[in-house]
Design a protein around this motif. Structure first.
Motif, PDB file in Angstrom:
ATOM      1  N   VAL A   1     -31.576 -22.903 -33.310  1.00 33.38           N
ATOM      2  CA  VAL A   1     -30.442 -23.553 -33.984  1.00 33.38           C
ATOM      3  C   VAL A   1     -30.284 -22.932 -35.371  1.00 33.38           C
ATOM      4  CG1 VAL A   1     -30.746 -25.677 -32.707  1.00 33.38           C
ATOM      5  CG2 VAL A   1     -31.930 -25.389 -34.884  1.00 33.38           C
ATOM      6  N   THR A   2     -29.056 -23.111 -35.872  1.00 25.95           N
ATOM      7  CA  THR A   2     -28.769 -22.626 -37.225  1.00 25.95           C
ATOM      8  C   THR A   2     -28.340 -23.762 -38.146  1.00 25.95           C
ATOM      9  OG1 THR A   2     -26.508 -22.166 -36.546  1.00 25.95           O
ATOM     10  CG2 THR A   2     -28.092 -20.350 -36.395  1.00 25.95           C
ATOM     11  N   ASP A   3     -28.130 -24.900 -37.569  1.00 19.18           N
ATOM     12  CA  ASP A   3     -27.697 -26.038 -38.362  1.00 19.18           C
ATOM     13  C   ASP A   3     -28.862 -26.487 -39.238  1.00 19.18           C
ATOM     14  OD1 ASP A   3     -25.847 -28.237 -39.044  1.00 19.18           O
ATOM     15  OD2 ASP A   3     -27.396 -29.460 -38.040  1.00 19.18           O
ATOM     16  N   LYS A   4     -28.554 -26.625 -40.544  1.00 17.62           N
ATOM     17  CA  LYS A   4     -29.604 -26.996 -41.478  1.00 17.62           C
ATOM     18  C   LYS A   4     -30.183 -28.380 -41.198  1.00 17.62           C
ATOM     19  CE  LYS A   4     -27.974 -24.129 -45.346  1.00 17.62           C
ATOM     20  NZ  LYS A   4     -27.523 -24.112 -46.763  1.00 17.62           N
ATOM     21  N   ALA A   5     -29.325 -29.291 -40.824  1.00 16.56           N
ATOM     22  CA  ALA A   5     -29.813 -30.669 -40.564  1.00 16.56           C
ATOM     23  C   ALA A   5     -30.771 -30.673 -39.389  1.00 16.56           C
ATOM     24  CB  ALA A   5     -28.636 -31.607 -40.292  1.00 16.56           C
ATOM     25  N   THR A   6     -30.378 -29.850 -38.356  1.00 11.70           N
ATOM     26  CA  THR A   6     -31.254 -29.813 -37.180  1.00 11.70           C
ATOM     27  C   THR A   6     -32.555 -29.114 -37.508  1.00 11.70           C
ATOM     28  OG1 THR A   6     -29.318 -29.732 -35.729  1.00 11.70           O
ATOM     29  CG2 THR A   6     -31.455 -29.068 -34.791  1.00 11.70           C
ATOM     30  N   LYS A   7     -32.488 -28.020 -38.269  1.00 12.66           N
ATOM     31  CA  LYS A   7     -33.686 -27.323 -38.667  1.00 12.66           C
ATOM     32  C   LYS A   7     -34.582 -28.216 -39.509  1.00 12.66           C
ATOM     33  CE  LYS A   7     -32.365 -22.442 -38.530  1.00 12.66           C
ATOM     34  NZ  LYS A   7     -33.563 -22.052 -37.803  1.00 12.66           N
ATOM     35  N   SER A   8     -33.954 -29.052 -40.364  1.00 12.17           N
ATOM     36  CA  SER A   8     -34.746 -29.938 -41.210  1.00 12.17           C
ATOM     37  C   SER A   8     -35.507 -30.956 -40.351  1.00 12.17           C
ATOM     38  CB  SER A   8     -33.851 -30.667 -42.210  1.00 12.17           C
ATOM     39  OG  SER A   8     -34.609 -31.590 -42.973  1.00 12.17           O
TER      40      SER A   8
ATOM     41  N   ASP B   1     -36.339 -24.816 -33.380  1.00 10.20           N
ATOM     42  CA  ASP B   1     -36.124 -24.364 -34.753  1.00 10.20           C
ATOM     43  C   ASP B   1     -35.595 -22.914 -34.792  1.00 10.20           C
ATOM     44  OD1 ASP B   1     -36.410 -24.656 -37.673  1.00 10.20           O
ATOM     45  OD2 ASP B   1     -38.082 -23.218 -37.434  1.00 10.20           O
TER      46      ASP B   1
END
Length: 429
Positions: free
Chosen positions: A385-392, A382
Motif C-alpha cells: 500500500v501507499t496510503d499513509k494512513a494504512t501504512k501507519s 505495508d
C-alpha cells in the motif's frame, strides 16, 4: 548310703527266714532218721527182754534212752498186760514219733510179740534253726557293715570327694563365667576315677563352647543393633488387651518423642497420648479387626511430635498370642520416614512444575507461530500500500507484533515469502 543298706538288710532277713525254714525241714528229717536208726539198733535188745518179760531191764534201757536226751518218751508193750514206759511227753509239743513192731523167732517163724514207741521233741530242731538263723544274721550284718564301710571309704576317696570339690568349684564360679578352675587336693588328683576326670574335661569344653557361642551371639546382636540404628528401625511389643507397651527400645521411644520409661508408662486407652493425626474410630476398628484375625499389617501414621514437627512413622504390626493367655500381643517394627516422605513430596512438586513448564513452552511455541504469520502478512501489506494512513496502521500492528515473543526460527518457519523486519534488521538472530 541308707538306700543301699536297707535293701541289703531286708535281703538278710529274707535269707535268715529261708535258712530257718530249710534248717527246720532238714533237722526234722535228720531227727526222724536218728530215731529210726535208734529204734532199729535197739530193737533186738528190746525184743529179747520183752520175750523174757524182763521188765526191770526194759525199764533201765528205756530210762537210759531218756537220760541221753535223745528221746522224751519211750514205751514197750506186749499189746496185753506188759507196758513199760519212760519219760512223759507233753501233748502240746511238736514231736516226732516212731513205732516199731517187736518180733521173735519161734519154731522157725517170726512172731509179733509187741511194739516199741520212741517219741522225740522238735524243740531241739527249732532251737538249732534259730541258732543258725541268728548266726547267719550276725555274720551277714558284720559282713555288710565291713563291706559297706570299705565301699563307702573307696567311694569317698574316688568319687564322693572329687564330686564335692567339683561342686565347690562350680559354686565359686560360673560355667559361662570368665574364670573357672577346679581346685583338687592331692588325694583327689591321685585317686579320682577316670570317668570323673572325663566329666571335668567335658565341663571345661562345655564352658569354652558356651563362651564362644555367647561371644558370637553378642557380636551378632551388636551388628543387628547397629543395622537397626543405621536403618532407623525401632522395636516394641504392645499388649492389645491393656493398650500398653510392654517392650520398647530407645529408637522407638525417640520416634514417638518420649523416653523408654515414659513410653512403657503410656496408657493408649485414654485419649491420644501419641498425638496420632488422622485418628478416626473407623480406621481404628478396621485395624483391630485385621489384627484380631491374625493378619500382619503395615501402616503409616502421622504423629504430632512434642517439638512441633509432623513425623511420618511407618509401622509393621504382627499379632501374636501372649504365652499362657488368650490376649493378643503385637510385635511392631517402626521406621521414621519423614525425610523420605518430604523427598517424595518435593519430587512430586518438581514433576508438576516440569509438566506445567512443558505445557507453557508448547503454548508459547504455537503463539510464536501465529505471530510469525501475522508479522509476515502485515509486512506484505505495508509493502503493497501507499496510503499513509494504512501504512501507519500496519506499522502500529508490526510494532505490537515485534513486542511479542517472535523468534528467528518462528520467522523463517512462517509462511512469509521473505524475512520479517526484525530478521532483516538483525540477520544473526
Amino acid at each position: 548310703m541308707v538306700s543301699v543298706v536297707l535293701p541289703m538288710l531286708a535281703l538278710i532277713v529274707v535269707a535268715s527266714l529261708a535258712s530257718f525254714g530249710v534248717t527246720n525241714i532238714w533237722s526234722t528229717s535228720a531227727l526222724e532218721r536218728q530215731i529210726n536208726e535208734l529204734a532199729k539198733s535197739s530193737s533186738v535188745t528190746l525184743q529179747e527182754l520183752l520175750w523174757r518179760y524182763d521188765t526191770e531191764e526194759l525199764q533201765v534201757v528205756l530210762d537210759n534212752f531218756i537220760a541221753a536226751g535223745v528221746l522224751i518218751g519211750a514205751t514197750v508193750t506186749d499189746g496185753q498186760d506188759v507196758v513199760v514206759r519212760s519219760g512223759s511227753p507233753d501233748q502240746s509239743l511238736d514231736v516226732v514219733q516212731v513205732t516199731e513192731t517187736l518180733r521173735h523167732v519161734q519154731d522157725g517163724q517170726m512172731v509179733d510179740i509187741g511194739t516199741m514207741t520212741f517219741v522225740a521233741s522238735k524243740d531241739s530242731v527249732y532251737a538249732l534253726g534259730q541258732r543258725r538263723a541268728i548266726a547267719l544274721v550276725v555274720i551277714s550284718s558284720i559282713s555288710i557293715i565291713l563291706t559297706m564301710t570299705i565301699i563307702f571309704w573307696l567311694l569317698r576317696r574316688r568319687i564322693i570327694r572329687p564330686i564335692a570339690e567339683i561342686e565347690a568349684g562350680l559354686a565359686q564360679s560360673s560355667v559361662a563365667g570368665e574364670a573357672l578352675d577346679f581346685k583338687f587336693t592331692k588325694v583327689t588328683n591321685r585317686k579320682m576315677i577316670h570317668e570323673l576326670r572325663a566329666v571335668v574335661d567335658a565341663i571345661y569344653t562345655m564352658r569354652s563352647r558356651i563362651l564362644q557361642s555367647r561371644a558370637e551371639v553378642q557380636e551378632k546382636d551388636k551388628k543387628l543393633v547397629r543395622a537397626a540404628m543405621l536403618a532407623g528401625l525401632g522395636y516394641g511389643a504392645f499388649d492389645l488387651a491393656n493398650f500398653r507397651f510392654v517392650e520398647c527400645d530407645e529408637n522407638l521411644a525417640g520416634m514417638l518423642g518420649f523416653s523408654v520409661e515414659e513410653t512403657l508408662g503410656l496408657d493408649l486407652s485414654q485419649g491420644n497420648p501419641l498425638g496420632i493425626l488422622d485418628h478416626s474410630e473407623e480406621k481404628r476398628t478396621a485395624r483391630r479387626a485385621a489384627l484380631a484375625s491374625g493378619q500382619t499389617i503395615a501402616e503409616t501414621f502421622r504423629i504430632a511430635h512434642k517439638n512441633g514437627d509432623i513425623r511420618h512413622i511407618r509401622v509393621i504390626l504382627d499379632p501374636k498370642t501372649a504365652p499362657g493367655s488368650q490376649s493378643i500381643m503385637l510385635e511392631l517394627v517402626a521406621q521414621d520416614i519423614t525425610e523420605q516422605h518430604q523427598s517424595e513430596q518435593r519430587a512430586h512438586q518438581a514433576e508438576k512444575l516440569q509438566t506445567i513448564g512443558k505445557l507453557t513452552g508448547g503454548v508459547a511455541h504455537d503463539f510464536n507461530n501465529i505471530l510469525a504469520i501475522i508479522s509476515g502478512n502485515l509486512e506484505r501489506i505495508d509493502d503493497a500500500v501507499t496510503d499513509k494512513a494504512t501504512k501507519s496502521m500496519a506499522a502500529n500492528a508490526l510494532g505490537a507484533v515485534d513486542r511479542g515473543p517472535v523468534s528467528r526460527s518462528s520467522c523463517w518457519h512462517s509462511r512469509a515469502t521473505s524475512p520479517c523486519r526484525r530478521c532483516r534488521s538483525n540477520p544473526s538472530g
